[in-house]
Design an enzyme around this catalytic site. Sequence first.
Site, PDB file in Angstrom:
ATOM      1  N   GLY A 243      -7.331   4.533   4.544  1.00 27.38           N
ATOM      2  CA  GLY A 243      -7.006   5.468   3.473  1.00 27.38           C
ATOM      3  C   GLY A 243      -7.423   6.880   3.837  1.00 27.38           C
TER       4      GLY A 243
ATOM      5  N   ASP B 272     -15.349  -2.097   9.516  1.00 31.60           N
ATOM      6  CA  ASP B 272     -16.133  -2.569   8.375  1.00 31.60           C
ATOM      7  C   ASP B 272     -17.001  -3.760   8.768  1.00 31.60           C
ATOM      8  OD1 ASP B 272     -14.508  -0.706   7.188  1.00 31.60           O
ATOM      9  OD2 ASP B 272     -13.310  -2.147   6.060  1.00 31.60           O
TER      10      ASP B 272
ATOM     11  N   ASN C 141      -9.545  -1.193  10.603  1.00 27.75           N
ATOM     12  CA  ASN C 141      -8.380  -0.540  10.004  1.00 27.75           C
ATOM     13  C   ASN C 141      -7.948   0.618  10.889  1.00 27.75           C
ATOM     14  OD1 ASN C 141      -8.245  -1.715   7.016  1.00 27.75           O
ATOM     15  ND2 ASN C 141     -10.382  -1.419   7.569  1.00 27.75           N
TER      16      ASN C 141
ATOM     17  N   GLU D 131       0.815  -1.210   0.000  1.00 30.84           N
ATOM     18  CA  GLU D 131       0.000   0.000   0.000  1.00 30.84           C
ATOM     19  C   GLU D 131       0.852   1.265   0.000  1.00 30.84           C
ATOM     20  OE1 GLU D 131      -3.722  -0.646   2.591  1.00 30.84           O
ATOM     21  OE2 GLU D 131      -2.283  -2.117   3.337  1.00 30.84           O
TER      22      GLU D 131
ATOM     23  N   GLU E  96     -13.581  -6.259   9.454  1.00 30.95           N
ATOM     24  CA  GLU E  96     -12.224  -5.916   9.853  1.00 30.95           C
ATOM     25  C   GLU E  96     -12.160  -4.522  10.450  1.00 30.95           C
ATOM     26  OE1 GLU E  96      -9.550  -6.004   6.560  1.00 30.95           O
ATOM     27  OE2 GLU E  96     -10.688  -4.571   5.380  1.00 30.95           O
TER      28      GLU E  96
ATOM     29  N   ARG F 283     -11.334   2.757  11.088  1.00 33.36           N
ATOM     30  CA  ARG F 283     -12.529   2.518  10.282  1.00 33.36           C
ATOM     31  C   ARG F 283     -12.899   1.060  10.491  1.00 33.36           C
ATOM     32  NH1 ARG F 283     -10.945   2.085   5.024  1.00 33.36           N
ATOM     33  NH2 ARG F 283     -11.519  -0.115   5.117  1.00 33.36           N
TER      34      ARG F 283
ATOM     35  N   SER G  54      -5.783  -3.738   2.100  1.00 36.44           N
ATOM     36  CA  SER G  54      -6.218  -3.382   0.746  1.00 36.44           C
ATOM     37  C   SER G  54      -6.593  -4.578  -0.106  1.00 36.44           C
ATOM     38  CB  SER G  54      -5.133  -2.554   0.034  1.00 36.44           C
ATOM     39  OG  SER G  54      -5.173  -1.224   0.461  1.00 36.44           O
TER      40      SER G  54
ATOM     41  N   TYR H  70      -9.256   0.735  -5.998  1.00 34.61           N
ATOM     42  CA  TYR H  70      -8.426   1.840  -6.458  1.00 34.61           C
ATOM     43  C   TYR H  70      -8.585   2.173  -7.938  1.00 34.61           C
ATOM     44  CZ  TYR H  70      -6.459   1.130  -1.873  1.00 34.61           C
ATOM     45  OH  TYR H  70      -6.315   0.999  -0.518  1.00 34.61           O
TER      46      TYR H  70
END
Length: 339
Positions: free
Chosen positions: A306, A286, A302, A15, A300, A284, A174, A245
């Site tokens: 991003g 999810d 994070n 990443e 998950e 974040r 990612s 992406y």
Amino acid sequence: MKKRILLLAGGQSGEHEVSLMSARSVLSALPRDQFDVTPVVISKQGRWLPPTETQRALESGEAATGGDLVLHRVASAEGYDAVFPLLHGPMGEDGTVQGLLTLAGIPFVGSGVLGSSVSMDKVMTKQVLASAGIAQVAWRLAVRREWQQDPQAVRDRAAELGFPLFVKPANLGSSVGISKVGTPDELDGALNLAFGLDRRVILEAMTSHKPREVEVGILGNDAPIASPVGELRFDAEFYDYETKYTEGRATMHIPAPLPPEVAARVQAAALTAFRALDCAGLARVDFFYVEETGELLLNEVNTMPGFTTTSMYPKLFEAAGLSYSELVTRLVGLALEER
């Protein structure tokens, strides 16, 4: 007086380029009347680039090489009030850099060693969250040596979950190395791919119905708050690297079109997970929401999501009335808080 901030970007994970994009956004957003910001790009080889090469890497968005060994440069960070380690994935988001900065006695944005390392490792995350009573999809663990010595045992474990299923490296972000396996014939190839990237691999069952993918941002230290809930929609089998992406492949819906009671469940579960994993600053979280059954399954966490101006995390807090510039300023303030 202005606070001196060291912004770390790049890093050794897959990443690297995403981190450079995030760093450009943060650099332009931190108010110059409050902060004196120095960016440093870490190359894929783990070396810290001098100013000229750092600027070139940020402008081009290309992977950088060269530079000094990290331990030769970390002492220079002692002159900074805080570090913003805007590094995604292994060797940046997993507690390694956090440990280095902790040893150096330098405050930094985001979770500490424990929260970063446990959240990065999907196996440990699942075990901690299970103990906190948070629902997840069914899963199994496989280890590379076992796959080499007794592959049938791993195949049998996958069969217990049923097909289709997902195969995931335990410590990558990612969606790197993740495969959707539709039939037993596809399993060996997916396992070989994942074991080429990590010594531990997660086998993860799919839900009986196609779930909605919803996400929520968390901001704070010991008194965290949750953002509105967002939803991701995309035109792919799953939310893989290319879908994430490639412009136009996925859309964000903020707030997510959910009943208020479901949104409240998402926020409450995210806050529980944040505290259980001893996270700090930001995360974040999810989830999969299975509309037909009402199931809410955590996917998950994070700890350094991003961070471009169009990324989900800042967009979630923008919906709560916090601008991008205000958000990054708040994060630096949280780094300077005594915990």
